[in-house]
Design an enzyme around this catalytic site. Structure first.
Site, PDB file in Angstrom:
ATOM      1  N   HIS A  55       0.854  -1.189   0.000  1.00 37.91           N
ATOM      2  CA  HIS A  55       0.000   0.000   0.000  1.00 37.91           C
ATOM      3  C   HIS A  55       0.890   1.239   0.000  1.00 37.91           C
ATOM      4  CE1 HIS A  55      -3.873  -1.975   1.784  1.00 37.91           C
ATOM      5  NE2 HIS A  55      -3.304  -2.729   0.849  1.00 37.91           N
ATOM      6  N   GLU A  57       0.925   3.887   1.831  1.00 41.47           N
ATOM      7  CA  GLU A  57       1.390   4.300   3.156  1.00 41.47           C
ATOM      8  C   GLU A  57       2.572   3.458   3.614  1.00 41.47           C
ATOM      9  OE1 GLU A  57      -1.709   3.488   2.136  1.00 41.47           O
ATOM     10  OE2 GLU A  57      -3.184   4.123   3.615  1.00 41.47           O
ATOM     11  N   CYS A  88      -2.580  -0.537   7.479  1.00 43.64           N
ATOM     12  CA  CYS A  88      -1.722   0.641   7.428  1.00 43.64           C
ATOM     13  C   CYS A  88      -1.734   1.392   8.756  1.00 43.64           C
ATOM     14  CB  CYS A  88      -2.123   1.539   6.271  1.00 43.64           C
ATOM     15  SG  CYS A  88      -1.747   0.789   4.666  1.00 43.64           S
TER      16      CYS A  88
END
Length: 149
Positions: A55, A57, A88
């Site tokens: 992801h 992040e 996350c």
């Protein structure tokens, strides 16, 4: 003043989201800022990397840690175009960032609102939401509209 800075940095996170879109990924971008400079950038790469944890992040946090040679990202701000998922959030808590700024919220995941309120209280970091909400929301909705056609 802070609002202008947040918009400035969010525009850069959005550029990362557009790059992800160009690569066929879900268009989410993130940056980590420390002392008015970017120390980590990320964009969704789960498809191209065959990695469910890739992801925006997570990638931005990893790069920031490598840049400053420390897993503790004290006094940093994470800018991300979409409200982080629970995975996350775990990484954000462990990174010890000072602020989280995100562009748009999940529309269907109501349970996350209480989770974020609790997260902010318990972890003593500030969360600011809906910075450049229209632009951040639009890139996602357009992406998924094209996928459905």
């Amino acid at each position: 003043m802070q609002d202008d800075q947040d918009k400035y940095w969010m525009k850069i996170a959005l550029k990362n989201a557009y790059y992800a879109k160009k690569k066929g990924e879900v268009p989410i971008g993130a940056i980590v800022v420390f002392e008015k400079r970017i120390i980590g950038r990320g964009r969704n790469s789960s498809i191209s990397q065959n990695d469910p944890t890739a992801h925006a992040e997570i990638i931005a946090l990893r790069r920031a840690g490598k840049k400053i040679k420390n897993y503790r990202l004290l006094n940093t701000t994470l800018y991300v175009t979409l409200q982080p998922c629970i995975m996350c959030c775990g990484a954000i808590i462990n990174s010890r960032i000072k602020r989280l700024v995100f562009g748009t919220s999940y529309k269907k995941k109501y349970f996350l609102e209480n989770f974020f309120l609790d997260l902010e209280k318990k972890n003593k970091f500030h969360i600011k939401k809906n910075v450049m909400e229209n632009q951040c929301s639009k890139i996602l909705s357009n992406f998924f509209k094209k996928k459905r056609c």
